[in-house]
Motif scaffolding. Structure first.
Motif, PDB file in Angstrom:
ATOM      1  N   ALA A  32      69.239  29.891  28.058  1.00 27.26           N
ATOM      2  CA  ALA A  32      69.683  30.961  28.956  1.00 27.26           C
ATOM      3  C   ALA A  32      69.137  30.784  30.371  1.00 27.26           C
ATOM      4  O   ALA A  32      69.756  31.245  31.343  1.00 27.26           O
ATOM      5  CB  ALA A  32      69.262  32.312  28.401  1.00 27.26           C
ATOM      6  N   ILE A  33      68.005  30.128  30.517  1.00 32.97           N
ATOM      7  CA  ILE A  33      67.444  29.900  31.849  1.00 32.97           C
ATOM      8  C   ILE A  33      68.419  29.133  32.735  1.00 32.97           C
ATOM      9  O   ILE A  33      68.440  29.308  33.961  1.00 32.97           O
ATOM     10  CB  ILE A  33      66.084  29.173  31.739  1.00 32.97           C
ATOM     11  CG1 ILE A  33      65.026  30.130  31.168  1.00 32.97           C
ATOM     12  CG2 ILE A  33      65.619  28.632  33.083  1.00 32.97           C
ATOM     13  CD1 ILE A  33      63.686  29.485  30.872  1.00 32.97           C
ATOM     14  N   ALA A  34      69.275  28.329  32.122  1.00 34.45           N
ATOM     15  CA  ALA A  34      70.262  27.553  32.890  1.00 34.45           C
ATOM     16  C   ALA A  34      71.259  28.434  33.619  1.00 34.45           C
ATOM     17  O   ALA A  34      71.931  27.975  34.548  1.00 34.45           O
ATOM     18  CB  ALA A  34      71.005  26.593  31.954  1.00 34.45           C
ATOM     19  N   ARG A  35      71.381  29.677  33.238  1.00 34.12           N
ATOM     20  CA  ARG A  35      72.358  30.571  33.861  1.00 34.12           C
ATOM     21  C   ARG A  35      71.870  31.140  35.193  1.00 34.12           C
ATOM     22  O   ARG A  35      72.626  31.820  35.886  1.00 34.12           O
ATOM     23  CB  ARG A  35      72.706  31.712  32.906  1.00 34.12           C
ATOM     24  CG  ARG A  35      73.442  31.219  31.664  1.00 34.12           C
ATOM     25  CD  ARG A  35      74.014  32.344  30.842  1.00 34.12           C
ATOM     26  NE  ARG A  35      74.900  31.830  29.817  1.00 34.12           N
ATOM     27  CZ  ARG A  35      76.185  31.556  29.983  1.00 34.12           C
ATOM     28  NH1 ARG A  35      76.749  31.764  31.170  1.00 34.12           N
ATOM     29  NH2 ARG A  35      76.918  31.101  28.991  1.00 34.12           N
ATOM     30  N   MET A  86      69.212  22.867  27.860  1.00 40.38           N
ATOM     31  CA  MET A  86      70.210  21.998  28.474  1.00 40.38           C
ATOM     32  C   MET A  86      71.362  22.848  28.990  1.00 40.38           C
ATOM     33  O   MET A  86      71.787  23.783  28.342  1.00 40.38           O
ATOM     34  CB  MET A  86      70.717  20.967  27.472  1.00 40.38           C
ATOM     35  CG  MET A  86      71.726  19.974  28.047  1.00 40.38           C
ATOM     36  SD  MET A  86      72.203  18.713  26.834  1.00 40.38           S
ATOM     37  CE  MET A  86      70.656  17.879  26.601  1.00 40.38           C
ATOM     38  N   MET A  87      71.850  22.509  30.185  1.00 41.94           N
ATOM     39  CA  MET A  87      72.902  23.306  30.795  1.00 41.94           C
ATOM     40  C   MET A  87      74.217  23.171  30.029  1.00 41.94           C
ATOM     41  O   MET A  87      74.623  22.082  29.639  1.00 41.94           O
ATOM     42  CB  MET A  87      73.115  22.863  32.246  1.00 41.94           C
ATOM     43  CG  MET A  87      74.106  23.728  33.005  1.00 41.94           C
ATOM     44  SD  MET A  87      74.206  23.273  34.746  1.00 41.94           S
ATOM     45  CE  MET A  87      74.949  21.643  34.624  1.00 41.94           C
ATOM     46  N   GLN A 128      74.183  22.661  45.710  1.00 45.75           N
ATOM     47  CA  GLN A 128      73.499  23.596  46.607  1.00 45.75           C
ATOM     48  C   GLN A 128      73.109  24.898  45.890  1.00 45.75           C
ATOM     49  O   GLN A 128      72.677  25.858  46.545  1.00 45.75           O
ATOM     50  CB  GLN A 128      74.387  23.911  47.812  1.00 45.75           C
ATOM     51  CG  GLN A 128      74.677  22.694  48.681  1.00 45.75           C
ATOM     52  CD  GLN A 128      75.344  23.077  49.978  1.00 45.75           C
ATOM     53  OE1 GLN A 128      74.718  23.607  50.886  1.00 45.75           O
ATOM     54  NE2 GLN A 128      76.646  22.817  50.064  1.00 45.75           N
ATOM     55  N   TRP A 129      73.290  24.930  44.586  1.00 42.03           N
ATOM     56  CA  TRP A 129      72.926  26.108  43.766  1.00 42.03           C
ATOM     57  C   TRP A 129      72.137  25.568  42.584  1.00 42.03           C
ATOM     58  O   TRP A 129      72.665  25.348  41.503  1.00 42.03           O
ATOM     59  CB  TRP A 129      74.182  26.827  43.300  1.00 42.03           C
ATOM     60  CG  TRP A 129      74.035  28.285  42.942  1.00 42.03           C
ATOM     61  CD1 TRP A 129      74.269  29.347  43.747  1.00 42.03           C
ATOM     62  CD2 TRP A 129      73.651  28.822  41.662  1.00 42.03           C
ATOM     63  NE1 TRP A 129      74.053  30.529  43.056  1.00 42.03           N
ATOM     64  CE2 TRP A 129      73.670  30.241  41.776  1.00 42.03           C
ATOM     65  CE3 TRP A 129      73.284  28.267  40.431  1.00 42.03           C
ATOM     66  CZ2 TRP A 129      73.354  31.093  40.721  1.00 42.03           C
ATOM     67  CZ3 TRP A 129      72.949  29.118  39.376  1.00 42.03           C
ATOM     68  CH2 TRP A 129      72.994  30.516  39.525  1.00 42.03           C
ATOM     69  N   LYS A 130      70.840  25.332  42.817  1.00 44.24           N
ATOM     70  CA  LYS A 130      70.019  24.669  41.819  1.00 44.24           C
ATOM     71  C   LYS A 130      69.745  25.606  40.650  1.00 44.24           C
ATOM     72  O   LYS A 130      69.294  26.739  40.836  1.00 44.24           O
ATOM     73  CB  LYS A 130      68.695  24.212  42.428  1.00 44.24           C
ATOM     74  CG  LYS A 130      67.894  23.299  41.513  1.00 44.24           C
ATOM     75  CD  LYS A 130      66.758  22.624  42.246  1.00 44.24           C
ATOM     76  CE  LYS A 130      66.052  21.631  41.330  1.00 44.24           C
ATOM     77  NZ  LYS A 130      64.952  20.930  42.029  1.00 44.24           N
ATOM     78  N   ARG A 131      70.000  25.124  39.466  1.00 36.76           N
ATOM     79  CA  ARG A 131      69.822  25.940  38.267  1.00 36.76           C
ATOM     80  C   ARG A 131      68.368  25.902  37.793  1.00 36.76           C
ATOM     81  O   ARG A 131      67.683  24.878  37.873  1.00 36.76           O
ATOM     82  CB  ARG A 131      70.769  25.479  37.156  1.00 36.76           C
ATOM     83  CG  ARG A 131      72.226  25.749  37.499  1.00 36.76           C
ATOM     84  CD  ARG A 131      73.167  25.483  36.345  1.00 36.76           C
ATOM     85  NE  ARG A 131      74.521  25.853  36.757  1.00 36.76           N
ATOM     86  CZ  ARG A 131      75.002  27.082  36.707  1.00 36.76           C
ATOM     87  NH1 ARG A 131      74.250  28.055  36.214  1.00 36.76           N
ATOM     88  NH2 ARG A 131      76.227  27.340  37.115  1.00 36.76           N
ATOM     89  N   ALA A 132      67.928  27.034  37.270  1.00 33.95           N
ATOM     90  CA  ALA A 132      66.511  27.198  36.949  1.00 33.95           C
ATOM     91  C   ALA A 132      66.051  26.316  35.787  1.00 33.95           C
ATOM     92  O   ALA A 132      64.859  26.002  35.693  1.00 33.95           O
ATOM     93  CB  ALA A 132      66.212  28.666  36.641  1.00 33.95           C
ATOM     94  N   ALA A 145      65.186  37.894  28.620  1.00 36.42           N
ATOM     95  CA  ALA A 145      63.969  37.124  28.366  1.00 36.42           C
ATOM     96  C   ALA A 145      63.856  35.937  29.324  1.00 36.42           C
ATOM     97  O   ALA A 145      62.764  35.635  29.830  1.00 36.42           O
ATOM     98  CB  ALA A 145      63.949  36.637  26.918  1.00 36.42           C
ATOM     99  N   ALA A 146      64.982  35.269  29.587  1.00 33.24           N
ATOM    100  CA  ALA A 146      64.971  34.158  30.537  1.00 33.24           C
ATOM    101  C   ALA A 146      64.560  34.636  31.926  1.00 33.24           C
ATOM    102  O   ALA A 146      63.788  33.972  32.640  1.00 33.24           O
ATOM    103  CB  ALA A 146      66.343  33.498  30.584  1.00 33.24           C
TER     104      ALA A 146
END
Length: 299
Positions: free
Chosen positions: A55-58, A1-2, A11-15, A285-286
């Protein structure tokens, strides 16, 4: 979760938006395997799968170098295997991963310690005789028994041919003469850390794919993050000064996932509880997940 602290820009889609718990048939799937109890050194690697997801949210969904946007490439998030340690835990891992390669082109297992290399691979392929293995690791992992130091030996004993195993990044003063001899006796191809000082990652990965995938066999990849220099992976207890760079491991993740013979990758040996405040190890890792996703999308 972000995190609430991260800015929201349409316009900056998070992963992290790629992760889906409802889409169970995407080309790429991730599953958490938080094994930690059998580690040679005490670890809280069980905290790491969820830390990687956070961390993927970054990061964004767009790869500039590949001109590739992953926005249309969802990732099936299959959750975490509960209590994956010990004999009963291995059985739970087997049950969790059974049949997943029929649903997905690539599976990424988020460790957890390196013992999951055995439990995940042997669960995906009950018959390992036609499977190849590539490891990025400072260590041979050829110890006896069942621990984070034994998965490669366990896979050989279970039928995976040593001649189809390639170990990349094996470090000086991180292994014994006895286990080095065991690698040679079993026909394992060892590409030590010193070779990577003069060879490109793309060249090394190509060689590894040719050996592990000989005869069209499917390939399992173990990305033990302690192959990297300790300065970039402080949450890897066994990482050493002088390991490979974070960028080299990211390149490897992309190149490996771009090959259709690679069906599963694990990311192991990170203890999220001891990472630095900037979370540099977990963030790497992300990025390995995203590099693999981009590699898969490039096939």
């Amino acid at each position: 979760m972000m995190s609430a602290q991260l800015p929201d820009d349409p316009q900056w889609k998070r992963a992290h938006t790629l992760l889906s718990t409802t889409n169970t048939s995407a080309d790429l799937a991730i599953i958490g395997v938080p094994a930690h109890q059998g580690s040679i050194s005490p670890t809280k690697a069980d905290q790491t799968p969820d830390a990687i997801r956070s961390a993927i949210a970054r990061y964004s969904t767009f790869s500039t170098s590949d001109n590739l946007d992953l926005a249309a490439n969802p990732i099936s998030d299959l959750g975490n295997v509960q209590s994956p340690d010990g004999t009963d835990g291995i059985a739970r891992v087997h049950n969790a991963v059974k049949g997943l390669l029929k649903k997905h082109k690539l599976l990424i297992a988020l460790g957890g310690d390196n013992s999951i290399t055995y439990s995940v691979a042997s669960g995906l392929w009950p018959d390992l005789s036609n499977v190849g293995l590539i490891t990025f690791d400072a260590h041979h992992d050829l110890r006896d028994g069942h621990s984070n130091g034994s998965p490669v030996w366990e896979l050989i004993q279970a039928g995976l041919p040593g001649k189809n195993i390639v170990q990349i990044g094996i470090a000086d003063f991180a292994n014994s003469a006895q286990y080095s001899a065991r690698a040679k006796e079993n026909g394992i191809t060892v590409i030590p850390r010193c070779d990577l000082r003069t060879r490109s990652i793309s060249d090394v990965v190509k060689q590894a794919l040719d050996i592990a995938g000989a005869g069209g066999r499917e390939i399992y990849v173990d990305l033990d993050v302690d192959v990297c220099d300790r300065s970039v992976v402080p949450a890897c207890p066994a990482a050493m000064p002088g390991g490979i760079s974070a960028d080299e491991l990211r390149q490897a993740a992309f190149f490996l996932a771009a090959d259709k013979r690679v069906r599963a990758i694990d990311i192991t040996e990170i203890d999220a509880s001891i990472d630095t405040d900037d979370q540099r190890t977990v963030r790497l890792a992300a990025l390995l997940v995203l590099e693999a996703a981009a590699g898969l999308a490039s096939r």
